[in-house]
Design a protein around this motif. Structure first.
Motif, PDB file in Angstrom:
ATOM      1  N   VAL A  43      47.833  58.785  31.122  1.00 54.20           N
ATOM      2  CA  VAL A  43      47.267  58.775  32.475  1.00 54.20           C
ATOM      3  C   VAL A  43      48.354  59.139  33.480  1.00 54.20           C
ATOM      4  O   VAL A  43      49.295  58.371  33.693  1.00 54.20           O
ATOM      5  CB  VAL A  43      46.675  57.392  32.811  1.00 54.20           C
ATOM      6  CG1 VAL A  43      46.031  57.413  34.195  1.00 54.20           C
ATOM      7  CG2 VAL A  43      45.670  56.952  31.750  1.00 54.20           C
ATOM      8  N   MET A  66      48.924  49.394  32.479  1.00 53.12           N
ATOM      9  CA  MET A  66      48.868  50.098  31.195  1.00 53.12           C
ATOM     10  C   MET A  66      49.905  49.528  30.229  1.00 53.12           C
ATOM     11  O   MET A  66      50.651  48.616  30.553  1.00 53.12           O
ATOM     12  CB  MET A  66      49.009  51.594  31.432  1.00 53.12           C
ATOM     13  CG  MET A  66      47.904  52.109  32.365  1.00 53.12           C
ATOM     14  SD  MET A  66      48.005  53.840  32.809  1.00 53.12           S
ATOM     15  CE  MET A  66      47.091  53.812  34.378  1.00 53.12           C
ATOM     16  N   ASP A  67      49.942  50.057  29.009  1.00 54.63           N
ATOM     17  CA  ASP A  67      50.813  49.491  27.983  1.00 54.63           C
ATOM     18  C   ASP A  67      52.273  49.897  28.141  1.00 54.63           C
ATOM     19  O   ASP A  67      53.180  49.132  27.827  1.00 54.63           O
ATOM     20  CB  ASP A  67      50.338  49.936  26.589  1.00 54.63           C
ATOM     21  CG  ASP A  67      48.915  49.495  26.297  1.00 54.63           C
ATOM     22  OD1 ASP A  67      48.545  48.387  26.726  1.00 54.63           O
ATOM     23  OD2 ASP A  67      48.173  50.251  25.649  1.00 54.63           O
ATOM     24  N   LEU A  98      40.013  51.521  31.415  1.00 54.67           N
ATOM     25  CA  LEU A  98      40.916  50.910  30.450  1.00 54.67           C
ATOM     26  C   LEU A  98      40.179  50.021  29.455  1.00 54.67           C
ATOM     27  O   LEU A  98      40.502  50.008  28.262  1.00 54.67           O
ATOM     28  CB  LEU A  98      41.990  50.095  31.188  1.00 54.67           C
ATOM     29  CG  LEU A  98      42.981  50.892  32.037  1.00 54.67           C
ATOM     30  CD1 LEU A  98      43.927  49.956  32.775  1.00 54.67           C
ATOM     31  CD2 LEU A  98      43.763  51.887  31.191  1.00 54.67           C
ATOM     32  N   ASN A 126      40.828  54.250  21.610  1.00 58.13           N
ATOM     33  CA  ASN A 126      41.392  55.543  22.008  1.00 58.13           C
ATOM     34  C   ASN A 126      42.837  55.369  22.459  1.00 58.13           C
ATOM     35  O   ASN A 126      43.230  54.307  22.931  1.00 58.13           O
ATOM     36  CB  ASN A 126      40.609  56.151  23.181  1.00 58.13           C
ATOM     37  CG  ASN A 126      39.125  56.224  22.949  1.00 58.13           C
ATOM     38  OD1 ASN A 126      38.376  55.456  23.530  1.00 58.13           O
ATOM     39  ND2 ASN A 126      38.688  57.141  22.115  1.00 58.13           N
ATOM     40  N   ALA A 127      43.617  56.418  22.349  1.00 59.94           N
ATOM     41  CA  ALA A 127      44.890  56.487  23.050  1.00 59.94           C
ATOM     42  C   ALA A 127      44.647  57.207  24.370  1.00 59.94           C
ATOM     43  O   ALA A 127      43.676  57.953  24.507  1.00 59.94           O
ATOM     44  CB  ALA A 127      45.924  57.238  22.227  1.00 59.94           C
ATOM     45  N   ALA A 128      45.520  56.980  25.347  1.00 59.84           N
ATOM     46  CA  ALA A 128      45.349  57.637  26.645  1.00 59.84           C
ATOM     47  C   ALA A 128      46.697  57.913  27.283  1.00 59.84           C
ATOM     48  O   ALA A 128      47.634  57.120  27.155  1.00 59.84           O
ATOM     49  CB  ALA A 128      44.493  56.789  27.578  1.00 59.84           C
ATOM     50  N   ARG A 185      48.316  42.265  29.877  1.00 62.85           N
ATOM     51  CA  ARG A 185      46.868  42.486  29.800  1.00 62.85           C
ATOM     52  C   ARG A 185      46.132  41.179  29.779  1.00 62.85           C
ATOM     53  O   ARG A 185      46.605  40.202  29.256  1.00 62.85           O
ATOM     54  CB  ARG A 185      46.535  43.264  28.531  1.00 62.85           C
ATOM     55  CG  ARG A 185      46.885  44.708  28.588  1.00 62.85           C
ATOM     56  CD  ARG A 185      46.114  45.448  27.521  1.00 62.85           C
ATOM     57  NE  ARG A 185      47.023  46.079  26.586  1.00 62.85           N
ATOM     58  CZ  ARG A 185      46.669  46.459  25.378  1.00 62.85           C
ATOM     59  NH1 ARG A 185      45.463  46.234  24.952  1.00 62.85           N
ATOM     60  NH2 ARG A 185      47.502  47.048  24.584  1.00 62.85           N
ATOM     61  N   GLU A 188      47.127  53.238  22.184  1.00 65.36           N
ATOM     62  CA  GLU A 188      48.103  52.970  23.242  1.00 65.36           C
ATOM     63  C   GLU A 188      47.721  53.691  24.526  1.00 65.36           C
ATOM     64  O   GLU A 188      47.348  54.860  24.513  1.00 65.36           O
ATOM     65  CB  GLU A 188      49.489  53.425  22.792  1.00 65.36           C
ATOM     66  CG  GLU A 188      50.602  53.078  23.778  1.00 65.36           C
ATOM     67  CD  GLU A 188      51.967  53.534  23.310  1.00 65.36           C
ATOM     68  OE1 GLU A 188      52.959  52.933  23.745  1.00 65.36           O
ATOM     69  OE2 GLU A 188      52.045  54.502  22.532  1.00 65.36           O
ATOM     70  N   VAL A 189      47.836  52.984  25.656  1.00 69.70           N
ATOM     71  CA  VAL A 189      47.561  53.576  26.969  1.00 69.70           C
ATOM     72  C   VAL A 189      48.895  53.729  27.707  1.00 69.70           C
ATOM     73  O   VAL A 189      49.573  52.741  27.993  1.00 69.70           O
ATOM     74  CB  VAL A 189      46.600  52.698  27.793  1.00 69.70           C
ATOM     75  CG1 VAL A 189      46.345  53.329  29.161  1.00 69.70           C
ATOM     76  CG2 VAL A 189      45.281  52.507  27.050  1.00 69.70           C
ATOM     77  N   VAL A 213      38.443  52.438  26.968  1.00 75.93           N
ATOM     78  CA  VAL A 213      39.422  53.114  26.113  1.00 75.93           C
ATOM     79  C   VAL A 213      39.962  52.156  25.067  1.00 75.93           C
ATOM     80  O   VAL A 213      40.004  52.459  23.866  1.00 75.93           O
ATOM     81  CB  VAL A 213      40.559  53.710  26.969  1.00 75.93           C
ATOM     82  CG1 VAL A 213      41.744  54.097  26.103  1.00 75.93           C
ATOM     83  CG2 VAL A 213      40.068  54.926  27.743  1.00 75.93           C
ATOM     84  N   ARG A 214      40.366  50.976  25.518  1.00 73.12           N
ATOM     85  CA  ARG A 214      40.917  49.994  24.580  1.00 73.12           C
ATOM     86  C   ARG A 214      39.863  49.481  23.621  1.00 73.12           C
ATOM     87  O   ARG A 214      40.140  49.251  22.437  1.00 73.12           O
ATOM     88  CB  ARG A 214      41.559  48.855  25.366  1.00 73.12           C
ATOM     89  CG  ARG A 214      42.876  49.255  26.027  1.00 73.12           C
ATOM     90  CD  ARG A 214      43.368  48.252  27.027  1.00 73.12           C
ATOM     91  NE  ARG A 214      44.717  48.591  27.507  1.00 73.12           N
ATOM     92  CZ  ARG A 214      45.216  48.232  28.674  1.00 73.12           C
ATOM     93  NH1 ARG A 214      44.464  47.530  29.526  1.00 73.12           N
ATOM     94  NH2 ARG A 214      46.434  48.572  29.014  1.00 73.12           N
TER      95      ARG A 214
END
Length: 233
Positions: A201, A212-213, A189, A197-199, A233, A36-37, A192-193
């Motif tokens: 920001v 972002m999510d 992004l 990864n999670a992020a 997205r 998840e971002v 990361v996706r």
């Protein structure tokens, strides 16, 4: 259901200044799922950087609980926090903080060597990330030979080099013009996706947060509200 990468419970942080106690964080509760971002949105002084310092295990003095990758950070000593950062976290700052005497590839290799990765494998990983960020022609260039956007993309590659479970970014494009900012964020992004990864920001830019999510809005040290991002997205 997957366990959150990071779980914060009643996180608080106060500072004393001139005999006056200033409450910067006042009971933050937050969970971020794998992959998840999350945008951490708020004006200057809202506590965004302090919250990232807490999640990044960069200093003590916090009240409440921080659980990273299923492990409580409450009773960790400095060496244990360093190990957790090295193994589970990646960092991107507004200013790239690259090592000036090392080229782009070497800047991405170094954090891997600290984790015990062999040089050849670290070099392959560095070239893979830099190539994905459009820097395959810049491997041997030092930071002074790179543009601002290129330097920040090297910083992104460095943050992702050890495949962290959580990437923390503090105004990662705040020092760039709008066009370059959009490009760097899009590449960040995508990587990361793509890696799962999670992020988290931190930004004050509503337009960037919308990509972002989820958007978490911090106001005067507390999470005011959480909303899905506005842009699909």
């Amino acid at each position: 259901m997957n366990e959150p990468v990071i779980r914060l419970r009643n996180l608080a942080r106060s500072f004393e200044q001139g005999g006056v106690v200033i409450d910067v964080l006042r009971g933050v509760n937050l969970e971020i799922a794998p992959g998840e971002v999350v945008a951490l949105l708020g004006p200057s002084g809202s506590g965004k950087s302090t919250l990232l310092q807490a999640v990044g295990l960069l200093e003590g003095g916090f009240r409440g609980s921080i659980e990273l990758a299923g492990t409580s950070a409450q009773d960790m000593d400095a060496a244990e926090r360093t190990t957790m950062r090295r193994e589970h976290l990646g960092f991107v700052y507004q200013f790239h903080h690259l090592l000036p005497d090392f080229n782009a590839e070497e800047n991405v290799i170094l954090p891997q060597l600290l984790l015990g990765v062999k040089r050849a494998e670290a070099s392959e990983r560095a070239r893979e990330l830099l190539g994905a960020l459009g820097l395959d022609h810049r491997f041997d260039h030092r930071p002074s030979q790179l543009s601002g956007g290129e330097q920040q993309r090297v910083a992104v590659a460095r943050a992702l080099a050890n495949r962290p479970q959580l990437v923390l970014a503090d105004e990662p494009t705040g020092n760039l013009d709008e066009k370059t900012s959009d490009r760097v964020l899009a590449q960040f992004l995508e990587l990361v996706r793509g890696q799962g990864n999670a992020a988290l920001v931190a930004t004050h830019n509503e337009r960037l947060a919308a990509s972002m999510d989820r958007v978490v809005r911090l106001h005067e040290g507390v999470i005011e509200r959480e909303t899905p991002a506005a842009m699909p997205r």
